[in-house]
Design a protein around this motif. Structure first.
Motif, PDB file in Angstrom:
ATOM      1  N   SER A 198     -12.439   3.261 -20.087  1.00  0.00           N
ATOM      2  CA  SER A 198     -13.804   2.968 -20.542  1.00  0.00           C
ATOM      3  C   SER A 198     -13.797   1.696 -21.366  1.00  0.00           C
ATOM      4  O   SER A 198     -12.747   1.262 -21.867  1.00  0.00           O
ATOM      5  CB  SER A 198     -14.389   4.125 -21.364  1.00  0.00           C
ATOM      6  OG  SER A 198     -13.687   4.286 -22.582  1.00  0.00           O
ATOM      7  N   VAL A 200     -16.404  -0.953 -24.128  1.00  0.00           N
ATOM      8  CA  VAL A 200     -17.608  -1.263 -24.897  1.00  0.00           C
ATOM      9  C   VAL A 200     -17.640  -2.775 -25.052  1.00  0.00           C
ATOM     10  O   VAL A 200     -16.607  -3.394 -25.345  1.00  0.00           O
ATOM     11  CB  VAL A 200     -17.602  -0.586 -26.276  1.00  0.00           C
ATOM     12  CG1 VAL A 200     -18.816  -1.025 -27.094  1.00  0.00           C
ATOM     13  CG2 VAL A 200     -17.570   0.925 -26.142  1.00  0.00           C
ATOM     14  N   GLY A 232     -14.998  -7.395 -26.218  1.00  0.00           N
ATOM     15  CA  GLY A 232     -14.946  -6.071 -25.609  1.00  0.00           C
ATOM     16  C   GLY A 232     -13.807  -5.251 -26.162  1.00  0.00           C
ATOM     17  O   GLY A 232     -12.797  -5.794 -26.615  1.00  0.00           O
ATOM     18  N   SER A 335     -17.888  -4.354 -16.302  1.00  0.00           N
ATOM     19  CA  SER A 335     -18.357  -3.266 -17.149  1.00  0.00           C
ATOM     20  C   SER A 335     -18.510  -3.701 -18.602  1.00  0.00           C
ATOM     21  O   SER A 335     -19.409  -3.229 -19.309  1.00  0.00           O
ATOM     22  CB  SER A 335     -17.403  -2.070 -17.046  1.00  0.00           C
ATOM     23  OG  SER A 335     -17.364  -1.579 -15.717  1.00  0.00           O
ATOM     24  N   GLU A 338     -21.763  -5.375 -18.563  1.00  0.00           N
ATOM     25  CA  GLU A 338     -22.816  -4.359 -18.449  1.00  0.00           C
ATOM     26  C   GLU A 338     -23.044  -3.663 -19.787  1.00  0.00           C
ATOM     27  O   GLU A 338     -24.187  -3.438 -20.211  1.00  0.00           O
ATOM     28  CB  GLU A 338     -22.414  -3.337 -17.388  1.00  0.00           C
ATOM     29  CG  GLU A 338     -23.418  -2.203 -17.200  1.00  0.00           C
ATOM     30  CD  GLU A 338     -22.930  -1.139 -16.237  1.00  0.00           C
ATOM     31  OE1 GLU A 338     -23.440   0.000 -16.302  1.00  0.00           O
ATOM     32  OE2 GLU A 338     -22.019  -1.429 -15.431  1.00  0.00           O
ATOM     33  N   SER A 339     -21.964  -3.326 -20.473  1.00  0.00           N
ATOM     34  CA  SER A 339     -22.074  -2.684 -21.776  1.00  0.00           C
ATOM     35  C   SER A 339     -22.735  -3.603 -22.798  1.00  0.00           C
ATOM     36  O   SER A 339     -23.517  -3.145 -23.637  1.00  0.00           O
ATOM     37  CB  SER A 339     -20.685  -2.271 -22.271  1.00  0.00           C
ATOM     38  OG  SER A 339     -20.738  -1.764 -23.583  1.00  0.00           O
ATOM     39  N   SER A 342     -26.437  -3.233 -22.149  1.00  0.00           N
ATOM     40  CA  SER A 342     -27.022  -1.905 -22.381  1.00  0.00           C
ATOM     41  C   SER A 342     -26.767  -1.367 -23.777  1.00  0.00           C
ATOM     42  O   SER A 342     -27.508  -0.494 -24.256  1.00  0.00           O
ATOM     43  CB  SER A 342     -26.460  -0.909 -21.366  1.00  0.00           C
ATOM     44  OG  SER A 342     -25.081  -0.639 -21.622  1.00  0.00           O
ATOM     45  N   GLN A 344     -24.256   0.440 -24.437  1.00  0.00           N
ATOM     46  CA  GLN A 344     -23.631   1.731 -24.216  1.00  0.00           C
ATOM     47  C   GLN A 344     -22.204   1.561 -23.678  1.00  0.00           C
ATOM     48  O   GLN A 344     -21.900   0.591 -22.989  1.00  0.00           O
ATOM     49  CB  GLN A 344     -24.439   2.556 -23.195  1.00  0.00           C
ATOM     50  CG  GLN A 344     -25.893   2.767 -23.566  1.00  0.00           C
ATOM     51  CD  GLN A 344     -26.046   3.667 -24.775  1.00  0.00           C
ATOM     52  OE1 GLN A 344     -25.340   4.664 -24.905  1.00  0.00           O
ATOM     53  NE2 GLN A 344     -26.969   3.319 -25.657  1.00  0.00           N
ATOM     54  N   SER A 345     -21.352   2.530 -24.000  1.00  0.00           N
ATOM     55  CA  SER A 345     -20.019   2.566 -23.414  1.00  0.00           C
ATOM     56  C   SER A 345     -20.132   2.773 -21.908  1.00  0.00           C
ATOM     57  O   SER A 345     -21.016   3.476 -21.429  1.00  0.00           O
ATOM     58  CB  SER A 345     -19.208   3.707 -24.040  1.00  0.00           C
ATOM     59  OG  SER A 345     -17.967   3.870 -23.392  1.00  0.00           O
ATOM     60  N   VAL A 346     -19.232   2.141 -21.146  1.00  0.00           N
ATOM     61  CA  VAL A 346     -19.242   2.257 -19.687  1.00  0.00           C
ATOM     62  C   VAL A 346     -17.903   2.823 -19.228  1.00  0.00           C
ATOM     63  O   VAL A 346     -16.841   2.308 -19.594  1.00  0.00           O
ATOM     64  CB  VAL A 346     -19.494   0.895 -19.019  1.00  0.00           C
ATOM     65  CG1 VAL A 346     -19.409   1.018 -17.502  1.00  0.00           C
ATOM     66  CG2 VAL A 346     -20.858   0.340 -19.433  1.00  0.00           C
TER      67      VAL A 346
END
Length: 369
Positions: A198, A200, A232, A335, A338-339, A342, A344-346
């Motif tokens: 995962s 962030v 990240g 990701s 993307e995080s 958003s 949010q964690s991906v």
């Protein structure tokens, strides 16, 4: 592939980066360059004229050539998937410059097509196979820092427009510091610490335009349509945490390119954009950093050694610089971005086996014409 005869390679894309591959192909007995192609026939012919036994072909003719076993894809990132899919459809294995494709959706299509066709996919960066990253990897495996806890990966530059005459791509979607340089760092982190489960991310940019600093377009403005500073946190399956700092906004840093911390020691890992460099260890209770002797990796290596490694990989096994690692690194980077959008964690859906250590190996031979 594990072939006992040289692997016949055809190259599509004869831009600046091909010079590094050509220099190393001359030193690698396991690679036989047979053909090159480019949208500009003159560039392909210039390469053919400089290398004994090489034919300049059109892209279609190279893909149809019976004596090409593997296509080295040196086209621009936007064309990576298209060329790879055409080569796979022609029954040829593929090795590409990073990234594997412009998006994970395209990259998945490439891997699925290769699996269905029974051919092999490899991808840069193969810097992870050099003595720098591999010596660090062996130090971790040998327990010199105990159980790994965390890592930092830092790349800071005030921007490529200061030296690049046509820097537009770096500031458009698909560009930016993470997608440009991240493949080196993420591939190294996965090689050292294992796959990521995962992420962030957070990102920003300081300017809406950049000024070209050299070349015929000096003084022209380039719009910035991406985030030029990305941070990240990667959560590895092992539990280790890696922090990425990738910036086109920072002026300079004294931070190591990569630093790995364990329960009983810390490692300074050399720049993953290169194949060698010193690995330094500070063991718990020591008084200073110690430079470790070179203990693993391909000696005096360079771009193209990933193809030589692929050529000796047993059939049915994933190459060290393989498509699965390249796909995983691409998903991690996508990701993180993307995080950042958003908040949010991906979760990372893919995985990649931690490639086996490269034993200390000399592959180079006398330079060929």
């Amino acid at each position: 592939m594990n072939t006992d005869t040289p692997l016949n390679v055809g190259v599509i894309g004869c831009g600046a980066i091909i010079a590094q591959y050509l220099a190393n192909f001359r030193r690698l007995d396991s690679i036989n360059l047979v053909a090159v192609a480019d949208l500009d026939p003159a560039r392909a012919q210039a390469v053919a004229d400089s290398y004994d036994g090489v034919r300049a072909l059109t892209v279609d003719d190279l893909l149809a050539a019976d004596d090409v076993d593997l296509v080295l894809n040196l086209t621009i990132p936007a064309a990576h998937a298209d060329i790879a899919l055409r080569a796979i459809a022609a029954g040829k294995s593929v090795y590409g410059e990073k990234p594997l494709a412009a998006t994970t959706a395209e990259a998945r299509e490439v891997l699925d097509a290769a699996a269905a066709a029974g051919v092999v996919v490899g991808c840069a960066p193969d810097t992870v196979l050099g003595t720098g990253i591999q010596t660090a990897r062996k130090a971790i495996d040998d327990g010199l820092i105990g159980s790994p806890v965390s890592a930092t990966a830092t790349m800071a530059t005030p921007g490529h427009e200061r030296w690049h005459p046509n820097p537009d791509f770096y500031y458009q979607p698909g560009g930016g510091p993470l997608l440009d340089m991240g493949p080196y760092y993420v591939s190294a982190l996965v090689t050292l610490l294992g796959p990521v489960v995962s992420v962030v991310g957070a990102a920003s940019h300081t300017r809406s335009e950049r000024t070209i600093g050299s070349g015929p377009r000096e003084g022209q403005k380039v719009p910035v349509d991406i985030d030029s500073h990305v941070t990240g946190v990667l959560v590895h399956a092992s539990g280790a945490l890696s922090t990425l700092f990738m910036s086109f906004d920072a002026v300079k840093t004294k931070s190591p390119n990569i630093e790995i911390h364990g329960e009983t020691g810390s490692l300074i890992v050399p720049d993953p954009n290169y194949f060698d460099g010193d690995v330094q260890l500070f063991a718990l209770g020591a008084e200073d950093w110690e430079t470790l002797p070179v203990s693993a990796g391909y000696v005096d290596s360079g771009r193209g050694f990933g193809i030589a490694d692929l050529a000796t990989t047993p059939a049915g096994h994933e190459p060290r610089a393989g498509g699965q690692l390249a796909f995983h690194a691409l998903e991690v980077m996508e990701s993180v971005l993307e995080s950042a959008k958003s908040g949010q964690s991906v979760a990372i859906k893919s995985t990649a086996s931690r490639p086996a250590v490269v034993e200390l190996t000399e592959l180079s031979t006398p330079v060929r014409a």
